[in-house]
Design a protein around this motif. Structure first.
Motif, mmCIF file in Angstrom:
data_model
loop_
_atom_site.group_PDB
_atom_site.id
_atom_site.type_symbol
_atom_site.label_atom_id
_atom_site.label_comp_id
_atom_site.label_asym_id
_atom_site.label_seq_id
_atom_site.Cartn_x
_atom_site.Cartn_y
_atom_site.Cartn_z
ATOM 1 N N LYS A 219 0.851 -1.181 0.000
ATOM 2 C CA LYS A 219 0.000 0.000 0.000
ATOM 3 C C LYS A 219 0.888 1.232 0.000
ATOM 4 O O LYS A 219 1.963 1.229 0.581
ATOM 5 N N SER A 220 0.379 2.274 -0.619
ATOM 6 C CA SER A 220 1.109 3.533 -0.646
ATOM 7 C C SER A 220 0.274 4.626 0.000
ATOM 8 O O SER A 220 -0.955 4.597 -0.053
ATOM 9 N N PHE A 221 0.989 5.573 0.587
ATOM 10 C CA PHE A 221 0.371 6.691 1.276
ATOM 11 C C PHE A 221 1.097 7.959 0.896
ATOM 12 O O PHE A 221 2.281 7.947 0.580
ATOM 13 N N LEU A 222 0.367 9.068 0.953
ATOM 14 C CA LEU A 222 0.974 10.381 0.765
ATOM 15 C C LEU A 222 0.953 11.089 2.104
ATOM 16 O O LEU A 222 -0.096 11.191 2.742
ATOM 17 N N ASP A 223 2.111 11.552 2.539
ATOM 18 C CA ASP A 223 2.185 12.378 3.737
ATOM 19 C C ASP A 223 1.742 13.776 3.325
ATOM 20 O O ASP A 223 2.434 14.460 2.570
ATOM 21 N N ALA A 224 0.572 14.180 3.782
ATOM 22 C CA ALA A 224 -0.033 15.442 3.370
ATOM 23 C C ALA A 224 0.690 16.658 3.938
ATOM 24 O O ALA A 224 0.391 17.790 3.558
ATOM 25 N N VAL A 225 1.646 16.451 4.825
ATOM 26 C CA VAL A 225 2.422 17.562 5.381
ATOM 27 C C VAL A 225 3.740 17.722 4.631
ATOM 28 O O VAL A 225 4.079 18.806 4.167
#
Length: 168
Positions: A24-30
């Motif tokens: 799974k991939s995630f984007l760190d919104a910060v």
């Protein structure tokens, strides 16, 4: 809107992978960082069996970030969507409509989209044509596909209240 500096190439690459079984991939919104969590770690996370000492070797480095993601209460870590085959088929149909010079190619590509493996067949036809007549349709298709992917990602970011921050 939150201004975030994002590596668009990395984000597009992770979103455009059709195979979700790799992780799974995630984007760190910060920070704008694209974070990948391998399947073994994400399964343990989903099952509630993830612990600091649960893995060794190269997987261990992913455990701490997976724990941070699991404890995220403010939506800092956004699970990236995966682009479905339908997205590509729609883009391919739109691209066929843009071809003006080769009606035979248009017909072949339309037939490809009705086949068992439409995306694969479409790309094979373009590559075969390129080899036969030194056509640049393959390059044109990939430019068009890239622009569609870029637009998809920008819309996804916008829906998550994120605006790209550009460096001057």
């Amino acid at each position: 809107m939150n201004l975030v500096q994002i590596d668009m190439e990395a984000l597009i690459e992770t979103i455009s992978h059709v195979d979700d079984n790799l992780g799974k991939s995630f984007l760190d919104a910060v920070t704008g960082e694209v974070i990948y969590i391998p399947t073994e770690v994400s399964l343990a996370l989903d099952n509630g069996t993830l612990k600091d000492d649960a893995f060794d070797g190269w997987l261990k480095e992913f455990v701490s970030i997976a724990i941070l993601i699991s404890e995220d209460k403010v939506n800092r870590y956004l699970s990236t969507p995966l682009i479905e085959e339908g997205f590509y088929i729609k883009a391919m149909n739109e691209y066929i409509g843009k071809i003006s010079s080769d009606s035979e190619l248009k017909l072949e590509l339309k037939k490809a989209l009705e086949s068992e493996e439409p995306v694969k067949k479409f790309k094979h036809i373009l590559m075969d044509k390129e080899n036969e007549i030194n056509s640049n349709e393959t390059d044109e298709w990939y430019k068009y596909e890239d622009s569609c992917l870029d637009e998809f990602v920008r819309e996804w970011l916008k829906s998550n209240n994120i605006e790209l921050k550009y460096l001057n």
